[in-house]
Design a protein around this motif. Structure first.
Motif, PDB file in Angstrom:
ATOM      1  N   LEU A 298      -4.356   2.869  -8.958  1.00 58.38           N
ATOM      2  CA  LEU A 298      -4.113   3.216  -7.551  1.00 58.38           C
ATOM      3  C   LEU A 298      -2.835   2.547  -7.066  1.00 58.38           C
ATOM      4  O   LEU A 298      -2.481   1.458  -7.514  1.00 58.38           O
ATOM      5  CB  LEU A 298      -5.288   2.779  -6.676  1.00 58.38           C
TER       6      LEU A 298
ATOM      7  N   LEU B  95       0.874  -1.167   0.000  1.00 55.75           N
ATOM      8  CA  LEU B  95       0.000   0.000   0.000  1.00 55.75           C
ATOM      9  C   LEU B  95       0.912   1.218   0.000  1.00 55.75           C
ATOM     10  O   LEU B  95       1.467   1.587   1.025  1.00 55.75           O
ATOM     11  CB  LEU B  95      -0.914   0.002   1.227  1.00 55.75           C
TER      12      LEU B  95
ATOM     13  N   GLU C 128      -3.592  10.782  -5.453  1.00 50.51           N
ATOM     14  CA  GLU C 128      -2.351  10.465  -4.769  1.00 50.51           C
ATOM     15  C   GLU C 128      -1.550  11.741  -4.550  1.00 50.51           C
ATOM     16  O   GLU C 128      -1.664  12.708  -5.307  1.00 50.51           O
ATOM     17  CB  GLU C 128      -1.534   9.465  -5.578  1.00 50.51           C
TER      18      GLU C 128
ATOM     19  N   ALA D 218      -0.842   7.181  -1.059  1.00 46.15           N
ATOM     20  CA  ALA D 218      -2.221   6.935  -1.486  1.00 46.15           C
ATOM     21  C   ALA D 218      -3.136   6.715  -0.276  1.00 46.15           C
ATOM     22  O   ALA D 218      -3.745   5.654  -0.119  1.00 46.15           O
ATOM     23  CB  ALA D 218      -2.270   5.722  -2.413  1.00 46.15           C
TER      24      ALA D 218
ATOM     25  N   THR E 160      -7.017   5.421  -0.553  1.00 44.84           N
ATOM     26  CA  THR E 160      -7.381   4.112  -1.109  1.00 44.84           C
ATOM     27  C   THR E 160      -8.435   3.440  -0.228  1.00 44.84           C
ATOM     28  O   THR E 160      -8.210   3.234   0.970  1.00 44.84           O
ATOM     29  CB  THR E 160      -6.152   3.208  -1.201  1.00 44.84           C
TER      30      THR E 160
ATOM     31  N   CYS F 213      -9.696   9.384  -5.683  1.00 44.75           N
ATOM     32  CA  CYS F 213      -8.551   8.812  -4.959  1.00 44.75           C
ATOM     33  C   CYS F 213      -7.248   9.452  -5.457  1.00 44.75           C
ATOM     34  O   CYS F 213      -6.418   8.804  -6.106  1.00 44.75           O
ATOM     35  CB  CYS F 213      -8.517   7.294  -5.127  1.00 44.75           C
TER      36      CYS F 213
END
Length: 267
Positions: free
Chosen positions: A194, A104, A247, A108, A111, A245
């Motif tokens: 993502l 992960l 980043e 981000a 998410t 979403c």
């Protein structure tokens, strides 16, 4: 649905576009300020729990910040070229922590938890894939954010194209596919990638033992090493998510992320 997975959040201080990015302050709803790495940790903890989450870094400043809010840290070498190599290096220290490892990425924090869970399920169901990763169909506002970044010469989010078998064909920091301005609802043809991956540990170790590929180095996208060596990346597609979403790639992204935090009531 499998539950036996662990999350590793790779984080480095020396980002070329945004040095010190993991420690960047993000103001949430109600005015509460938390660092990017803490918000990434909070997102991971909501999915896997604190006992199954580690931040992998080579920087003592990041390590101290994570420890200050009670997070787990694993120190990895400065020689790691990207987050996937850093996850592999973390496994060298941690050992066999889970049959599936989720990367992960630490930029981000928006998410959704269901994205990670679906990645794990898809990898379990697809024995031919070395990894899984998400593709979110762009909303109109997200598409315009990506196009604006490109027009301003900023490197924004990564986009992805894939075939009908949900196998990744290419990833790029440009908006792909190219779409004529005459196309109606252009955003519906673009998928945002993502910053999340699910891998089997053996795939991570094999990746770290493979030299960087030429396309990977040109684009600056680690996942292209898998594609250039002929390995299959299974894409998990999603319709537009309730929120964009975005980043944190550049300092200019902070206001847009803080607006999403405010809209979602995330403190």
């Amino acid at each position: 649905m499998a539950s036996d997975f662990a999350i590793i959040i790779p984080a480095r201080f020396a980002s070329q576009r945004f040095p010190g990015k993991p420690l960047a302050a993000l103001r949430g709803a109600g005015g509460q300020v938390r660092s990017l790495i803490q918000r990434s940790w909070d997102a991971a903890q909501a999915i896997a729990g604190s006992a199954r989450t580690w931040v992998a870094t080579d920087d003592e400043r990041i390590a101290e910040a994570v420890q200050s809010f009670g997070g787990q840290v694993v120190l990895t070498p400065e020689t790691c070229r990207n987050g996937t190599e850093r996850c592999a290096a973390a496994l060298d220290v941690l050992g066999d922590i889970a049959p599936i490892i989720v990367n992960l990425q630490g930029d981000a924090p928006l998410t959704p938890d269901f994205v990670v869970r679906d990645l794990v399920s898809a990898l379990e169901a697809d024995a031919d894939a070395v990894m899984t990763t998400p593709a979110v169909r762009c909303s109109e506002t997200l598409y315009h954010h990506l196009v604006a970044d490109q027009k301003q010469g900023r490197v924004g989010g990564t986009t992805i194209v894939f075939n009908s078998a949900r196998t990744a064909l290419y990833f790029s920091k440009r908006v792909i596919p190219h779409i004529s301005e005459t196309v109606v609802d252009a955003h519906r043809h673009v998928h945002l990638h993502l910053g999340a991956y699910a891998y089997r540990p053996d795939a991570l170790r094999a990746y770290a033992a493979t030299p960087p590929s030429s396309i990977e180095q040109l684009e600056g996208l680690e996942q292209l090493r898998f594609l250039e060596t002929g390995q299959r990346i299974r894409v998990v597609p999603f319709d537009p998510i309730e929120w964009d979403c975005i980043e944190l790639n550049n300092p200019e992204d902070i206001p847009a992320i803080e607006e999403v935090l405010r809209q979602r009531g995330m403190r």
